[in-house]
Design a protein around this motif. Structure first.
Motif, PDB file in Angstrom:
ATOM      1  N   ARG A  95       0.856  -1.189   0.000  1.00 64.54           N
ATOM      2  CA  ARG A  95       0.000   0.000   0.000  1.00 64.54           C
ATOM      3  C   ARG A  95       0.892   1.240   0.000  1.00 64.54           C
ATOM      4  O   ARG A  95       1.796   1.362   0.820  1.00 64.54           O
ATOM      5  CB  ARG A  95      -0.866  -0.012   1.260  1.00 64.54           C
ATOM      6  N   ARG A  96       0.653   2.169  -0.934  1.00 60.61           N
ATOM      7  CA  ARG A  96       1.429   3.419  -0.961  1.00 60.61           C
ATOM      8  C   ARG A  96       0.806   4.370   0.030  1.00 60.61           C
ATOM      9  O   ARG A  96      -0.358   4.721  -0.092  1.00 60.61           O
ATOM     10  CB  ARG A  96       1.397   4.029  -2.355  1.00 60.61           C
ATOM     11  N   LYS A  97       1.623   4.817   0.989  1.00 63.56           N
ATOM     12  CA  LYS A  97       1.075   5.687   2.019  1.00 63.56           C
ATOM     13  C   LYS A  97       1.442   7.132   1.725  1.00 63.56           C
ATOM     14  O   LYS A  97       2.547   7.419   1.274  1.00 63.56           O
ATOM     15  CB  LYS A  97       1.658   5.295   3.376  1.00 63.56           C
ATOM     16  N   GLY A  98       0.527   8.035   1.992  1.00 65.95           N
ATOM     17  CA  GLY A  98       0.835   9.446   1.878  1.00 65.95           C
ATOM     18  C   GLY A  98       1.748   9.875   3.016  1.00 65.95           C
ATOM     19  O   GLY A  98       1.889   9.160   4.006  1.00 65.95           O
ATOM     20  N   ARG A  99       2.412  11.027   2.848  1.00 63.62           N
ATOM     21  CA  ARG A  99       3.275  11.521   3.907  1.00 63.62           C
ATOM     22  C   ARG A  99       2.962  12.990   4.169  1.00 63.62           C
ATOM     23  O   ARG A  99       2.363  13.657   3.346  1.00 63.62           O
ATOM     24  CB  ARG A  99       4.751  11.389   3.502  1.00 63.62           C
ATOM     25  N   GLU A 346       8.962  11.442  -0.867  1.00 65.41           N
ATOM     26  CA  GLU A 346       9.131  10.213  -0.093  1.00 65.41           C
ATOM     27  C   GLU A 346      10.409  10.276   0.746  1.00 65.41           C
ATOM     28  O   GLU A 346      10.475   9.731   1.837  1.00 65.41           O
ATOM     29  CB  GLU A 346       9.147   8.992  -1.024  1.00 65.41           C
ATOM     30  N   SER A 351       6.293  10.575   8.184  1.00 62.01           N
ATOM     31  CA  SER A 351       5.211   9.592   8.352  1.00 62.01           C
ATOM     32  C   SER A 351       4.068  10.253   9.082  1.00 62.01           C
ATOM     33  O   SER A 351       4.284  10.989  10.044  1.00 62.01           O
ATOM     34  CB  SER A 351       5.702   8.406   9.181  1.00 62.01           C
ATOM     35  N   ALA A 352       2.862   9.945   8.596  1.00 64.56           N
ATOM     36  CA  ALA A 352       1.695  10.561   9.233  1.00 64.56           C
ATOM     37  C   ALA A 352       1.467   9.924  10.595  1.00 64.56           C
ATOM     38  O   ALA A 352       1.879   8.812  10.838  1.00 64.56           O
ATOM     39  CB  ALA A 352       0.479  10.379   8.355  1.00 64.56           C
TER      40      ALA A 352
END
Ligand code: PHE
Length: 352
Positions: A95-99, A346, A351-352
């Motif tokens: 899963r590509r996570k937003g930052r 990236e 990291s959120a």
């Protein structure tokens, strides 16, 4: 004919096969339709006998087709469900996570530090009028100082007024002081005297672009108004902030005299650093990097907001958010901040 058609219905393996049978029997020139057409030429007696036979044939074949159709559809659904069954033993797809964008991260860090010191938050519009962005801040009319900011002017509106994309967060000082002036009588009557302390984080715009300038960037304005506020308060506040922001007591700062129309005296603050390597190191070396402008709110600005400079004084400052982020997290070029390059985001995002 009935036997032949029934056999074809039974043999149909797909909805398309079945549709072909339906057309062959009941279509415009299907075999049953042809039979129905012959009824017209028959004698009444003959018709009385053949009519029910042919209609009965049509009804039986129609319902056979409908039944088969339902069966085929059910089988199709069954097959689809079987094919789509989720295999829970398979590993989950990555899963590509937003930052969190570095600027927003830095903004949050700054807001938290000032909140700890008792500052509240204020905001204002990105599209400002000339009065708040310049006039009330003591920029003389038609003075070249207005151009000093490489202002983005908007086209004239129906009232002949030209709005601007705010060139700094300082116009929000005016909005805060105007509101303060409105509320002062009630506050004083209720024994709730200032000082007021606010910070204003936000976007600002100037027509400028190089390694340390982008046409859109972020500032954090600070404003304190009270009865006996002085430069010492400003210096302590900013020194304390800088130490907390860079997470070390080794930060050395200096105030350099400067000029802003809306503060008197005015200063710029530099932090001592080492720029000899690629990345900037805070707390060592013999270089200086400017991080903010500030000073005592000019008496004319207080007056423009209806405040009596004999009773009220204040200090104000404006920090460059993106620039402080570059310093803290070692980014070489400010323009990368807003280039929306996913690899850069990236690398530097949080990291959120
Ligand atoms: N508004 C000034 C700028 O953008 C910074 C500043 C804010 C200076 C508040 C003094 C007081 O350069």
């Amino acid at each position: 004919l009935e036997a032949e058609l029934s056999a074809r219905v039974v043999a149909a393996a797909t909805p398309a096969d079945l549709e072909a049978v339906r057309v062959a029997a009941l279509g415009k020139s299907g075999s049953i339709s042809d039979l129905l057409k012959t009824l017209g030429q028959m004698s009444p007696d003959e018709r009385r006998e053949r009519g029910p036979q042919i209609n009965g044939l049509r009804d039986r074949i129609s319902s056979a087709i409908a039944e088969k159709k339902a069966a085929l559809e059910a089988a199709e659904l069954e097959a689809k469900l079987a094919a789509e069954r989720v295999d829970l033993t398979l590993p989950a797809p990555p899963r590509r996570k937003g930052r969190v964008h570095p600027t927003m991260q830095v903004m949050d860090e700054m807001v938290a530090i000032f909140a700890d010191m008792g500052f509240g938050l204020a905001e204002g519009p990105d599209i400002e009028d000339d009065f708040h962005n310049f006039t009330a801040l003591n920029f003389p009319p038609k003075h070249p100082a207005r151009e000093m900011h490489d202002t983005f002017w908007l086209p004239e509106d129906e009232n002949g007024e030209r709005k601007v994309l705010r060139t700094h967060t300082s116009p929000v000082q005016i909005r805060v002081m105007q509101k303060l002036n409105e509320k002062l009588p009630t506050w004083i009557a209720n024994g709730q005297e200032p000082p007021i302390r606010v910070i204003v984080p936000g976007r600002v715009y100037r027509s400028d672009s190089d390694a340390t300038h982008t046409p859109m960037f972020h500032q954090l304005e600070g404003l304190v108004i009270g009865r006996d506020i002085h430069m010492g308060h400003l210096k302590w506040t900013l020194d304390t902030f800088t130490k907390r922001f860079f997470e070390t007591d080794n930060v050395v700062t200096r105030f350099r005299p400067h000029h802003f129309p809306f503060t008197e005296p005015s200063a710029e603050m530099d932090v001592q650093c080492d720029r000899s390597g690629g990345a900037v190191k805070i707390g060592e070396g013999s270089d200086w990097l400017e991080i903010l402008g500030g000073g005592m709110v000019h008496p004319n600005v207080l007056k423009n907001c209806g405040l009596d400079p004999k009773q009220w004084q204040g200090f104000a400052f404006g920090l460059g958010v993106d620039r402080l982020g570059m310093l803290k997290y070692g980014m070489p070029d400010l323009r990368d901040m807003f280039a929306a390059d996913v690899r850069w985001l990236e690398h530097y995002g949080f990291s959120a």
